[in-house]
Design a protein around this motif. Structure first.
Motif, PDB file in Angstrom:
ATOM      1  N   LEU A   1       0.827  -1.203   0.000  1.00 11.95           N
ATOM      2  CA  LEU A   1       0.000   0.000   0.000  1.00 11.95           C
ATOM      3  C   LEU A   1       0.863   1.256   0.000  1.00 11.95           C
ATOM      4  CD1 LEU A   1      -2.804  -0.945   2.557  1.00 11.95           C
ATOM      5  CD2 LEU A   1      -3.036  -0.697   0.082  1.00 11.95           C
ATOM      6  N   ALA A   2       1.968   1.230   0.751  1.00  5.96           N
ATOM      7  CA  ALA A   2       2.848   2.394   0.817  1.00  5.96           C
ATOM      8  C   ALA A   2       3.436   2.712  -0.554  1.00  5.96           C
ATOM      9  CB  ALA A   2       3.965   2.151   1.828  1.00  5.96           C
ATOM     10  N   ALA A   3       3.851   1.673  -1.270  1.00 10.44           N
ATOM     11  CA  ALA A   3       4.413   1.886  -2.607  1.00 10.44           C
ATOM     12  C   ALA A   3       3.372   2.515  -3.526  1.00 10.44           C
ATOM     13  CB  ALA A   3       4.909   0.566  -3.179  1.00 10.44           C
ATOM     14  N   ALA A   4       2.124   2.030  -3.456  1.00 10.38           N
ATOM     15  CA  ALA A   4       1.070   2.582  -4.300  1.00 10.38           C
ATOM     16  C   ALA A   4       0.739   4.015  -3.896  1.00 10.38           C
ATOM     17  CB  ALA A   4      -0.174   1.697  -4.195  1.00 10.38           C
ATOM     18  N   CYS A   5       0.658   4.272  -2.597  1.00  7.69           N
ATOM     19  CA  CYS A   5       0.349   5.617  -2.121  1.00  7.69           C
ATOM     20  C   CYS A   5       1.442   6.609  -2.493  1.00  7.69           C
ATOM     21  CB  CYS A   5       0.148   5.605  -0.604  1.00  7.69           C
ATOM     22  SG  CYS A   5      -1.344   4.755  -0.051  1.00  7.69           S
TER      23      CYS A   5
END
Length: 276
Positions: A48-52
């Protein structure tokens, strides 16, 4: 967590490269930490962090998304009609919120580091979550559970106290250790963990608590499991508090030794004899 003063743009590399860079920079897990938080939630937070990050979201925005999912789940728990469908919906909202909670700090690292304001926001949201989730159980049990005795309602009340004290104690431990390091220059030695300890801590894992809400379709079974989880958390808090108090005592002794060393040195310089 929040971004540093210098706003950074999303990395030019691929999504996979961003995920790999996060994995390489991941903070070490606490010794004996519960397995769900380490092996499932932290990994979900990484993706999720990479996408955000690639979408340009700031760490505070990620924290807001986490809070939105979490408190939606808590609201559904408190005011929904107990059913299997509600249980699954509550679990999904809380689990997704927990994953985003793991993502905000990782987004901060991708942007160069966190900030005090972001750390404050993260902890305040966590403290609100950990107390209100048990108050939501209290409301849900009062509204929709067919309990054999009202005494069951004391379980979420007590669990709310245990959760608040546990969270505050962990934050206070870190704060006092930082003060000790600033005063003495000594870095406290971290405890050791084991796979067995990690497994034994499963009932204290917030992710496990989230999963237990699937049983809202069978309120009696849910309350039985919830009570077992409460007992495990209470027992862990009691045992951990004894250890933490002793740890603080050892830090006190180290601080006294550090403060007395210059005095002893001056005494030896003046008298020519070391202090026994």
């Amino acid at each position: 967590m929040s971004q540093t003063l210098a706003e950074s743009r999303p990395a030019a590399g691929s999504y996979r490269q961003t995920v790999l860079s996060l994995a390489a920079a991941q903070k070490a897990a606490a010794p004996g930490a519960p397995p769900y938080s380490i092996y499932i939630n932290r990994r979900a937070g990484r993706y999720l962090a990479a996408a955000c990050h690639r979408a340009g979201l700031t760490p505070n925005a990620v924290s807001a998304v986490s809070a939105a999912f979490t408190f939606t789940g808590i609201g559904m728990l408190a005011f929904g009609t107990p059913s299997w469908g509600l249980g699954i919906a509550v679990w999904l909202c809380l689990a997704v919120g927990y994953a985003f909670d793991a993502a905000d700090g990782q987004v901060a690292r991708l942007r160069g580091g966190g900030s005090l304001s972001g750390e404050w926001l993260d902890h305040v949201v966590d403290s609100a979550k950990l107390s209100s989730i048990h108050l939501a159980v209290l409301v849900a049990a009062y509204r929709g559970f067919d309990l054999s005795t009202p005494l069951w309602l004391l379980v979420p009340v007590a669990f709310c106290v245990v959760a608040a004290v546990s969270f505050f104690s962990m934050i206070l431990n870190d704060h006092l250790k930082e003060i000790h390091t600033l005063r003495t220059g000594a870095v406290p030695v971290k405890g050791s963990g084991s796979r067995l300890k990690s497994l034994l801590l499963i009932p204290t894992d917030y992710g496990f608590l989230c999963l237990s809400f699937i049983l809202l379709g069978a309120p009696v079974a849910f309350m039985a499991l919830y009570t077992v989880v409460f007992a495990a958390n209470l027992g862990h808090l009691v045992l951990a508090s004894v250890k933490w108090f002793r740890d603080m005592g050892r830090l006190d002794a180290t601080t006294r030794d550090a403060h007395s060393t210059p005095t002893r040195a001056r005494h030896a310089l003046v008298t020519g004899r070391p202090v026994q």
